[in-house]
Design a protein around this motif. Sequence first.
Motif, PDB file in Angstrom:
ATOM      1  N   ALA A  83     -14.417   2.992   3.029  1.00 31.08           N
ATOM      2  CA  ALA A  83     -14.270   2.035   1.929  1.00 31.08           C
ATOM      3  C   ALA A  83     -12.814   1.664   1.670  1.00 31.08           C
ATOM      4  O   ALA A  83     -12.530   0.578   1.171  1.00 31.08           O
ATOM      5  N   THR A  84     -11.882   2.551   1.982  1.00 27.35           N
ATOM      6  CA  THR A  84     -10.465   2.240   1.744  1.00 27.35           C
ATOM      7  C   THR A  84      -9.634   2.677   2.941  1.00 27.35           C
ATOM      8  O   THR A  84     -10.056   3.522   3.739  1.00 27.35           O
TER       9      THR A  84
ATOM     10  N   HIS B  91      -6.210   6.897  -4.704  1.00 31.98           N
ATOM     11  CA  HIS B  91      -7.019   7.633  -3.734  1.00 31.98           C
ATOM     12  C   HIS B  91      -6.954   9.154  -3.928  1.00 31.98           C
ATOM     13  O   HIS B  91      -7.968   9.837  -3.995  1.00 31.98           O
TER      14      HIS B  91
ATOM     15  N   LEU C  39      -0.176  -1.104   2.034  1.00 36.35           N
ATOM     16  CA  LEU C  39      -0.844   0.168   1.808  1.00 36.35           C
ATOM     17  C   LEU C  39      -0.918   0.973   3.100  1.00 36.35           C
ATOM     18  O   LEU C  39      -0.689   2.184   3.096  1.00 36.35           O
TER      19      LEU C  39
ATOM     20  N   ILE D 212     -18.066   5.040  -5.727  1.00 35.31           N
ATOM     21  CA  ILE D 212     -17.025   4.025  -5.877  1.00 35.31           C
ATOM     22  C   ILE D 212     -17.653   2.639  -5.724  1.00 35.31           C
ATOM     23  O   ILE D 212     -18.414   2.407  -4.781  1.00 35.31           O
TER      24      ILE D 212
ATOM     25  N   TYR E 201       1.060   4.422   3.405  1.00 37.42           N
ATOM     26  CA  TYR E 201       0.276   5.660   3.560  1.00 37.42           C
ATOM     27  C   TYR E 201       0.714   6.416   4.812  1.00 37.42           C
ATOM     28  O   TYR E 201       0.843   7.638   4.802  1.00 37.42           O
TER      29      TYR E 201
ATOM     30  N   ASP F  28      -7.195   9.445   6.355  1.00 34.11           N
ATOM     31  CA  ASP F  28      -7.460  10.873   6.100  1.00 34.11           C
ATOM     32  C   ASP F  28      -8.496  11.447   7.067  1.00 34.11           C
ATOM     33  O   ASP F  28      -8.356  12.580   7.534  1.00 34.11           O
TER      34      ASP F  28
ATOM     35  N   PHE G 223       1.427   7.068  -6.451  1.00 35.46           N
ATOM     36  CA  PHE G 223       2.879   6.953  -6.317  1.00 35.46           C
ATOM     37  C   PHE G 223       3.509   6.584  -7.649  1.00 35.46           C
ATOM     38  O   PHE G 223       3.102   5.614  -8.273  1.00 35.46           O
TER      39      PHE G 223
ATOM     40  N   TYR H 130     -16.802  -1.681  -5.826  1.00 35.53           N
ATOM     41  CA  TYR H 130     -15.696  -2.624  -5.746  1.00 35.53           C
ATOM     42  C   TYR H 130     -15.947  -3.885  -6.550  1.00 35.53           C
ATOM     43  O   TYR H 130     -17.047  -4.434  -6.536  1.00 35.53           O
TER      44      TYR H 130
ATOM     45  N   THR I 175      -2.326 -11.508  -2.437  1.00 37.99           N
ATOM     46  CA  THR I 175      -1.490 -11.177  -1.291  1.00 37.99           C
ATOM     47  C   THR I 175      -0.135 -11.808  -1.465  1.00 37.99           C
ATOM     48  O   THR I 175      -0.004 -12.992  -1.749  1.00 37.99           O
TER      49      THR I 175
ATOM     50  N   ILE J  22      -8.345   1.059  -6.264  1.00 39.54           N
ATOM     51  CA  ILE J  22      -9.025   2.294  -5.840  1.00 39.54           C
ATOM     52  C   ILE J  22      -8.148   3.029  -4.818  1.00 39.54           C
ATOM     53  O   ILE J  22      -7.931   4.234  -4.907  1.00 39.54           O
ATOM     54  N   ALA J  23      -7.621   2.262  -3.869  1.00 43.87           N
ATOM     55  CA  ALA J  23      -6.789   2.866  -2.824  1.00 43.87           C
ATOM     56  C   ALA J  23      -5.514   3.457  -3.407  1.00 43.87           C
ATOM     57  O   ALA J  23      -5.036   4.503  -2.960  1.00 43.87           O
TER      58      ALA J  23
ATOM     59  N   PRO K 110      -6.768   4.519   2.894  1.00 46.94           N
ATOM     60  CA  PRO K 110      -6.437   5.955   2.881  1.00 46.94           C
ATOM     61  C   PRO K 110      -7.597   6.849   3.332  1.00 46.94           C
ATOM     62  O   PRO K 110      -7.373   7.818   4.058  1.00 46.94           O
ATOM     63  N   GLU K 111      -8.819   6.522   2.946  1.00 43.13           N
ATOM     64  CA  GLU K 111      -9.962   7.351   3.373  1.00 43.13           C
ATOM     65  C   GLU K 111     -10.109   7.351   4.890  1.00 43.13           C
ATOM     66  O   GLU K 111     -10.404   8.383   5.495  1.00 43.13           O
TER      67      GLU K 111
ATOM     68  N   SER L 218     -10.526  -3.014  -4.750  1.00 46.85           N
ATOM     69  CA  SER L 218     -10.329  -2.027  -3.680  1.00 46.85           C
ATOM     70  C   SER L 218      -8.876  -1.563  -3.567  1.00 46.85           C
ATOM     71  O   SER L 218      -8.607  -0.417  -3.230  1.00 46.85           O
ATOM     72  N   HIS L 219      -7.914  -2.436  -3.861  1.00 46.18           N
ATOM     73  CA  HIS L 219      -6.512  -2.015  -3.768  1.00 46.18           C
ATOM     74  C   HIS L 219      -6.167  -1.016  -4.865  1.00 46.18           C
ATOM     75  O   HIS L 219      -5.380  -0.090  -4.649  1.00 46.18           O
TER      76      HIS L 219
ATOM     77  N   GLU M  18      -9.076  -8.328   3.872  1.00 53.34           N
ATOM     78  CA  GLU M  18      -9.682  -7.317   3.007  1.00 53.34           C
ATOM     79  C   GLU M  18      -8.733  -6.199   2.607  1.00 53.34           C
ATOM     80  O   GLU M  18      -9.011  -5.488   1.647  1.00 53.34           O
ATOM     81  N   GLY M  19      -7.682  -5.969   3.340  1.00 51.30           N
ATOM     82  CA  GLY M  19      -6.832  -4.823   3.015  1.00 51.30           C
ATOM     83  C   GLY M  19      -5.394  -5.228   2.840  1.00 51.30           C
ATOM     84  O   GLY M  19      -4.962  -6.232   3.371  1.00 51.30           O
ATOM     85  N   THR M  20      -4.624  -4.446   2.081  1.00 51.90           N
ATOM     86  CA  THR M  20      -3.196  -4.709   2.020  1.00 51.90           C
ATOM     87  C   THR M  20      -2.518  -4.027   3.184  1.00 51.90           C
ATOM     88  O   THR M  20      -2.718  -2.862   3.442  1.00 51.90           O
TER      89      THR M  20
END
Lengths: 285, 285
Positions: B32-33, A115, B63, A127, B67, B39, A171, A129, A60, A111-112, B35-36, A108-109, B58-60
């Motif tokens: 799981a992500t 996506h 992102l 998928i 997104y 969406d 991207f 992780y 991070t 994977i995202a 973007p999913e 996971s980042h 757990e997430g950025t």
Amino acid sequence: MAATIGYLGPKGTFTKLAVDTAFNGEVKQSFATIPECIDAVNEDEIDIGVVPLENAIEGTVQLTIDYLVHQVRLPIVAEIVVPIQQHLLVDPEFTGSYGELSEIHSHSHAIAQCHQYLHQHIANASIHYTSSTGKAAELVAEKKGSIAAIGNKLAAELYGLRILDENIHDFPNNHTRFAVLSKKENQIKINHPKYSEKTTVLITLPSDYAGALHQVLSAFAWRKMNLSKIESRPMKTGLGNYFFIVDVNQEYDEVLFSGVIGELEALGCNVSILGTYPVYQMNDM
Amino acid sequence: MAATIGYLGPKGTFTKLAVDTAFNGEVKQSFATIPECIDAVNEDEIDIGVVPLENAIEGTVQLTIDYLVHQVRLPIVAEIVVPIQQHLLVDPEFTGSYGELSEIHSHSHAIAQCHQYLHQHIANASIHYTSSTGKAAELVAEKKGSIAAIGNKLAAELYGLRILDENIHDFPNNHTRFAVLSKKENQIKINHPKYSEKTTVLITLPSDYAGALHQVLSAFAWRKMNLSKIESRPMKTGLGNYFFIVDVNQEYDEVLFSGVIGELEALGCNVSILGTYPVYQMNDM
């Protein structure tokens, strides 16, 4: 004696790729977390630390800035910018197409970041992780079969994997910025032409009032000092208290920066220079 | 019919904790992500999506914003702020003290947030990384013995673990902000008093010139509209092109916001409102 460079590991990550591209001949040592790497520089166990600053996969950004601001005030002596290129990595003996893959492994980042590619081309694979992109490559190299990892070129080389499909990230212009931290500025030798100069300034406001940030930016604006980045971050002392990190697109100098600092301090702000440093822009890797 | 809420999983993560605290009675579905999850809201598979916006484990954050800005423009209809509280979780049959632990498992960001605690109290244990804090708790529940996970209260309950030591994170005021995304604003029922109102504005500048941001902020400053957050993010079209995300501490209204938008458009900026929404501040959990 060669300098020792610490970096956010493990092997095969984007930080390691940045370190390998920028430095040559130094001893390189992997650290498991950003604070451990920064502490090692601070306690003189290593000479140089390389940690992600922006848009990282494995770390991070906020943690790097927060740790530098609140815990260990080490100077940023250089910045390395590298493109994030994600590839689909398979065991060399896998001869199928990507439609035949049954499992995809990665952080996971990562994977995202891929996506849309996964959705369009490998929608049937499950998928899984992992704690880093390097770990995913290691797992595919061990397990083999019709499975793939998402990771960079270095991970492919390190674990003997084949790149089944290149640049699968959604991207095209994804970059990661890394901060090079050191108490010994003159030991930094980076194998790359300098791209620009930058100064990073930390500003804390006396209180949260309407237009405070606007007033702060006035000090830069009327001197025509260009800012390439500005970010507000909460102070850890409670909600509503913020500090600002401002990147100025020029080297520190006594005239302009002293003027800005003087004006901001007169407004009741605290101002610190986190570093004034060259920026190295790495290209295709 | 109850609304379906999607969230960034897996079970036992901080996003799930936020969703369980804020919502009651709805069907909850893990994604799981980021973007999913976004969406699924966009394609009407679910009614509401909850994704991290700031300071997530757990997430950025980046992102989520990227997104929403580049791929799927869904309105933010609420914000949930929750404290990040990390605990040391062990098998209930482990009766030793924390000095006797041989392994610590967690997501690397959670490990980093407890860096000083681990360094001072459990320096001899080996550190192992998992893809989420929930996964670490699951692993400790399965493996048992003198090992611990770092995670939240929900993970302890979910996997039947005992909290050996509470609030072991280094910074007391760590919060995570979550965005609630939905096309159906009137379906959002959050079990908590509203804390404040906020409007998030996306501004893209025509070009990168000195003082551009200062000029943009002037439009807010002279109207005494207070900004609680500002962040510049690179456009994905190349280096040097930025957009700004500005959080204004008030509800959208036709007079002030129309005035700001008119002035900014006259300067050549593009302006979009990403959402105007209530903020819910969760306390101890």
